[in-house]
Design a protein around this motif. Sequence first.
Motif, PDB file in Angstrom:
ATOM      1  N   SER A  19       0.829  -1.203   0.000  1.00  0.00           N
ATOM      2  CA  SER A  19       0.000   0.000   0.000  1.00  0.00           C
ATOM      3  C   SER A  19       0.863   1.253   0.000  1.00  0.00           C
ATOM      4  O   SER A  19       0.559   2.231  -0.685  1.00  0.00           O
ATOM      5  N   ILE A  42      -5.305  -0.948  -0.368  1.00  0.00           N
ATOM      6  CA  ILE A  42      -5.877  -0.644   0.950  1.00  0.00           C
ATOM      7  C   ILE A  42      -7.031  -1.602   1.252  1.00  0.00           C
ATOM      8  O   ILE A  42      -7.170  -2.106   2.368  1.00  0.00           O
ATOM      9  N   ARG A  46      -7.364  -4.072   4.446  1.00  0.00           N
ATOM     10  CA  ARG A  46      -8.503  -4.014   5.362  1.00  0.00           C
ATOM     11  C   ARG A  46      -9.226  -5.358   5.433  1.00  0.00           C
ATOM     12  O   ARG A  46      -9.620  -5.802   6.513  1.00  0.00           O
ATOM     13  N   LEU A  67      -7.583   2.858   8.500  1.00  0.00           N
ATOM     14  CA  LEU A  67      -7.410   2.751   7.050  1.00  0.00           C
ATOM     15  C   LEU A  67      -8.680   3.160   6.317  1.00  0.00           C
ATOM     16  O   LEU A  67      -8.618   3.702   5.216  1.00  0.00           O
TER      17      LEU A  67
END
Length: 69
Positions: A19, A42, A46, A67
């Motif tokens: 990321s 991302i 997550r 995030l």
Amino acid sequence: MKPFRNPLQYHALHLLQKSQEQAKKLSDSTNPEALHDFRVSIRHLRSFLKSYQDILGKDSRKSREQLGE
């Protein structure tokens, strides 16, 4: 640097590093896919944190929420 307690922590760090690499590409105006690639990286991070939050601990939940912001 502390050793990883389990391979899941190592994988989470790997996803975070990916990321960060994608974030650096955001300033490159010649890369029209940079924002998409960053958002996907991302989202992967997550999703990983959510999937293994019971194993990784409550800190992973906080990280996942940050995030999202």
